[in-house]
Design an enzyme around this catalytic site. Structure first.
Site, PDB file in Angstrom:
ATOM      1  N   ASP A  89     -53.873 -32.178 -80.502  1.00  0.00           N
ATOM      2  CA  ASP A  89     -53.327 -31.401 -79.401  1.00  0.00           C
ATOM      3  C   ASP A  89     -54.026 -30.050 -79.386  1.00  0.00           C
ATOM      4  OD1 ASP A  89     -51.821 -30.530 -77.322  1.00  0.00           O
ATOM      5  OD2 ASP A  89     -49.942 -30.382 -78.421  1.00  0.00           O
ATOM      6  N   GLY A 211     -45.672 -31.832 -70.121  1.00  0.00           N
ATOM      7  CA  GLY A 211     -44.538 -31.097 -69.586  1.00  0.00           C
ATOM      8  C   GLY A 211     -43.347 -31.935 -69.188  1.00  0.00           C
ATOM      9  N   ASP A 261     -47.014 -40.470 -78.196  1.00  0.00           N
ATOM     10  CA  ASP A 261     -46.833 -39.864 -79.512  1.00  0.00           C
ATOM     11  C   ASP A 261     -45.457 -39.227 -79.559  1.00  0.00           C
ATOM     12  OD1 ASP A 261     -46.916 -36.610 -79.737  1.00  0.00           O
ATOM     13  OD2 ASP A 261     -47.826 -37.319 -77.881  1.00  0.00           O
ATOM     14  N   CYS A 304     -38.316 -53.232 -95.978  1.00  0.00           N
ATOM     15  CA  CYS A 304     -37.477 -54.386 -95.651  1.00  0.00           C
ATOM     16  C   CYS A 304     -37.697 -55.560 -96.599  1.00  0.00           C
ATOM     17  CB  CYS A 304     -37.716 -54.806 -94.203  1.00  0.00           C
ATOM     18  SG  CYS A 304     -37.073 -53.604 -93.014  1.00  0.00           S
TER      19      CYS A 304
END
EC number: 2.4.2.29
Length: 369
Positions: A89, A211, A261, A304
């Site tokens: 980012d 946004g 993400d 698991c």
């Protein structure tokens, strides 16, 4: 980079991105490693889960450890021991999320969350840092408006995003990295359309929808995504920034989005909640105290295969960090498996059935919440 849409089902797309550090099949979920690590997991854990690409954050890495330290390692991949693709980012989200001293066309002055000092970031610095990090996909520096911004404030942020996108592309001088544009516009369809047209007129390797999913109603999230996607090119990947709950991802895939993400799966794991094919499961709840079942019978992850709900409940009851680790392993495995099922269902023409089931169990709260 190269991107190919291999098959569609309605607006849902099955594709592949070819990046410098490998191929990534889409739709894809990217685990978030803000500080060059996905919290509580090793790179091997991520590889075993089948993660093809992860996300890290330019702003935070610029502060600590600093670009020079990462340069010593010849890039972010070597620094964190991850051999597969990375998306970084730009720091634009911090325009929305962190305290600001000043924001204007030149850039943003932040108050450092580490020591309170002043930090300046603009398109040129963001591109310089991301190039030094060596991420496979870089993001333009954008202005993400706050959720309660009025129309004029969002319009100003949208126009600034366009100007910053132009500067980002001009400063992006590298061959082995891709650059994505980010569409802003808040909850206003005309601004979304304007931003999408502006960004596509510049031309990027892919396009992000920014946004959204920051507090607005879900119906608005989906409506604004539809408005945005309508004006994005078919031959480029589309990335919804910050969307991470299973039901939202399935809704967005159905609207033509390829990449996602979120810290959601890892954050809720640290608070005792597992994602399963039957919905959310609260491992802190007392009804798990005597349960010999795995977290999810359909899951083949390390957690698991080896531990009961009873044991994980005990770990959380005693405040043992291993409980958080085991649930984080499971939740990341679940998200990667979910995306594999999404891709299979697009290939086989059964996406609608998969979407209906996932949306039903997660929208209703799932079982054992």
């Amino acid at each position: 980079m190269e991107f190919e849409v291999k098959k569609t089902f309605g607006k849902a797309r099955l594709g592949v991105m070819k990046l410098h550090h490998g191929a990534v099949e889409t739709p894809v979920f990217m685990p978030v490693g803000t500080n060059a690590n996905v919290k509580l997991l090793t790179p091997r854990d991520l590889e075993e889960a089948g993660a093809e690409i992860i996300l890290s954050n330019t702003f935070h890495l610029m502060l600590k450890p600093g670009v020079e330290i990462i340069k010593l390692h010849r890039g972010l991949h070597n620094f964190m021991g991850w051999k597969r693709p990375i998306l970084t980012d730009s720091g634009g989200f911090q325009v929305f999320s962190l305290p600001k001293i000043r924001i204007d066309d030149e850039g943003v002055v932040f108050r450092s969350p580490i020591d309170g000092s002043k930090v300046f970031l603009n398109p040129e610095i963001s591109m310089e840092v991301q190039i030094a990090l060596g991420s496979d996909i870089c993001m333009v520096f954008d202005h993400c408006p706050v959720p309660d911004a009025d129309y004029e404030e969002v319009k100003e942020a949208t126009e600034r995003t366009y100007r910053w996108a132009l500067r980002s592309k001009k400063a992006f001088k590298t061959e082995n990295q891709a650059l994505f544009g980010i569409v802003q516009g808040g909850i206003y369809p005309d601004l979304r359309r304007e931003s999408a047209l502006q960004l596509t007129s510049i031309g990027f390797d892919g396009y992000a929808i920014g946004g959204l999913s920051i507090g607005e109603e879900r119906s608005l999230t989906l409506e604004m995504t539809e408005v945005t996607v309508e004006f994005l090119p078919e031959d480029k990947p589309r990335y919804f920034m910050g969307g991470g709950s299973p039901e939202l991802i399935l809704e967005l895939v159905d609207r033509g989005v390829d990449m996602f993400d979120s810290v959601f799966p890892t954050r809720i794991a640290r608070h005792g909640t597992a994602l399963t094919w039957n919905g959310k499961l609260n491992l802190k709840a007392s009804y798990n105290k005597r349960s010999l079942e795995p977290v999810d019978e359909r899951c083949g992850c390390y957690t698991c295969k080896n531990f009961t709900r009873s044991y994980i409940h005990h770990l959380f009851d005693r405040g043992e960090v291993l409980g958080q680790i085991l649930l984080t392993i499971h939740n990341i495995n679940f998200m990667i498996s979910l995306m594999k099922e999404v891709r299979r269902s697009i290939e086989s023409g059964t996406f609608k059935e998969l979407k209906s089931k996932v949306v039903e169990v997660y929208s209703s709260g799932g079982v054992n919440v």
